[in-house]
Design a protein around this motif. Sequence first.
Motif, PDB file in Angstrom:
ATOM      1  N   THR A 221       0.846  -1.201   0.000  1.00 56.53           N
ATOM      2  CA  THR A 221       0.000   0.000   0.000  1.00 56.53           C
ATOM      3  C   THR A 221       0.880   1.248   0.000  1.00 56.53           C
ATOM      4  N   GLY A 241     -11.724  -2.812  -2.917  1.00 56.39           N
ATOM      5  CA  GLY A 241     -11.063  -3.569  -1.840  1.00 56.39           C
ATOM      6  C   GLY A 241     -10.352  -2.545  -0.969  1.00 56.39           C
ATOM      7  N   CYS A 242     -11.138  -1.599  -0.424  1.00 56.83           N
ATOM      8  CA  CYS A 242     -10.569  -0.365   0.151  1.00 56.83           C
ATOM      9  C   CYS A 242      -9.862  -0.577   1.483  1.00 56.83           C
ATOM     10  N   ASP A 264     -15.686  -2.672  -0.189  1.00 55.87           N
ATOM     11  CA  ASP A 264     -14.976  -3.828   0.372  1.00 55.87           C
ATOM     12  C   ASP A 264     -16.016  -4.857   0.802  1.00 55.87           C
ATOM     13  N   GLU A 265     -15.596  -6.112   0.850  1.00 55.15           N
ATOM     14  CA  GLU A 265     -16.533  -7.154   1.300  1.00 55.15           C
ATOM     15  C   GLU A 265     -16.499  -7.283   2.824  1.00 55.15           C
ATOM     16  N   ASP A 292     -19.656  -7.259  -2.987  1.00 52.50           N
ATOM     17  CA  ASP A 292     -18.742  -8.177  -3.663  1.00 52.50           C
ATOM     18  C   ASP A 292     -18.195  -7.484  -4.898  1.00 52.50           C
ATOM     19  N   GLY A 293     -16.940  -7.099  -4.882  1.00 54.38           N
ATOM     20  CA  GLY A 293     -16.327  -6.404  -6.010  1.00 54.38           C
ATOM     21  C   GLY A 293     -17.169  -5.206  -6.413  1.00 54.38           C
ATOM     22  N   ASN A 308      -5.591  -2.869  -4.752  1.00 55.02           N
ATOM     23  CA  ASN A 308      -4.528  -3.678  -4.160  1.00 55.02           C
ATOM     24  C   ASN A 308      -5.212  -5.001  -3.836  1.00 55.02           C
ATOM     25  N   PRO A 310      -6.643  -8.794  -2.942  1.00 53.25           N
ATOM     26  CA  PRO A 310      -6.291  -9.764  -1.911  1.00 53.25           C
ATOM     27  C   PRO A 310      -5.642 -10.981  -2.566  1.00 53.25           C
ATOM     28  N   MET A 325     -11.920  -9.058  -9.742  1.00 53.80           N
ATOM     29  CA  MET A 325     -11.880  -7.599  -9.538  1.00 53.80           C
ATOM     30  C   MET A 325     -11.472  -6.887 -10.823  1.00 53.80           C
TER      31      MET A 325
END
Length: 380
Positions: A221, A241-242, A264-265, A292-293, A308, A310, A325
């Motif tokens: 990051t 995916g913050c 984000d999930e 989800d995405g 970034n 996972p 993603m």
Amino acid sequence: MTTAWGELALTRFPEDPRDRLRAWDASDEYLLRHLADEGVALSGTVVVVGDRWGALVTALAAHRPVQITDSFLGQEATRVNLERAGVEPGSVQLLTTQDPPPDRVDVLLVRVPKSLALLEDQLGRLAPAVHRGTVVVGTGMVKEIHTSTLRLFERILGPTRTSLAEKKARLIFCTPEPSLVRPTNPWPYGYTLPDGIGAASGRAVVNHAGVFCADRLDIGTRFFLQHLPDSRGAQRIVDLGCGNGVVGTAMALANPEAEVLFVDESFPAVASAEETYKANGVQGHAEFRVGDGLSGVPADSVDLVLNNPPFHSHQATTDATARRMFTDARRTLRPGGELWVVGNRHLGYHVTLRKLFGNSQLVASDPKFVVLKAVKRSSD
Ligand SMILES: C[S@@+](CC[C@H](N)C(=O)[O-])C[C@H]1O[C@@H](n2cnc3c(N)ncnc32)[C@H](O)[C@@H]1O
């Protein structure tokens, strides 16, 4: 999954027929077997924490349990699994880790989470609702239960012991001691970002328990923050995916005219992103969404996606989420829009991007990480 309460067909979410991973494991089976064999009274308020894909609450639905989860994907899987099992809607209460927990807990079942911080926070939040008569049973795979895990139960709830291992799973038995002087819950945890990372330098960041890299700035990051794109004007930007929201907040600080969507999930991640954004007094438009995405984001509607990805998903090492993603980003970007990705160089994201976008450009690299950019050329 075969249980004393019947046979259940369980799936993960999103369902993928190529996915060979099951939606339950030996630790779920061990806990359910123990409850049935020992005739544990499942009366009063039954709370299940950390149930991965809903296996535990689906099996125990007749006891009207409350599920507490940090994961949107886990919660969606639970909904699908309950429906497939014919459980009446409303029999199982679905709460997130950010919701206030029930006032009184009579049975507390804990599927030990991957994150010790999340366990610490959850036990801390639930402790005031636990009483001397509360039955507390934890479960997990042997490799997930460490001395530090047991110590948390002991420090927050009371004396704790473990069972023998069965099929590489273990149970945790805890006897609540309400008079215990509990440590203060250290979550959420805030710190100041270091210098040398562009617009985010010296800024505040808020981390709820369970968020990615909650106690320090991740080195990937950090590298991304040093190489973010220039953004001008009323751009629509997505921080995909913050996590704690540092990337999207840095973009918003650099370009206050931008509208930033944080997705984000993880429930704690989206809560953290919102607090990080607000803590920095950013003047701009932002939306915070658990999902989800980019599902639900219209096609051709976004100028810039920052990601970034996972590389672990619920204990499985996989690049499937990254690929999904990138595919989502391609669909939602307008022609000419850009996806910027940071990743470990050995993950080879440039190959996937080239397949999906027809191009991939190296923006920056160091011995460990690369920042890549892919441009959406057209809508087809
Ligand atoms: C490597 S972390 C990056 C977090 C943050 N952007 C950063 O750079 O510090 C990846 C994030 O993706 C999230 N994630 C995983 N699967 C997801 C999905 N299907 N949809 C949305 N977010 C997801 C995880 O919860 C995690 O916060």
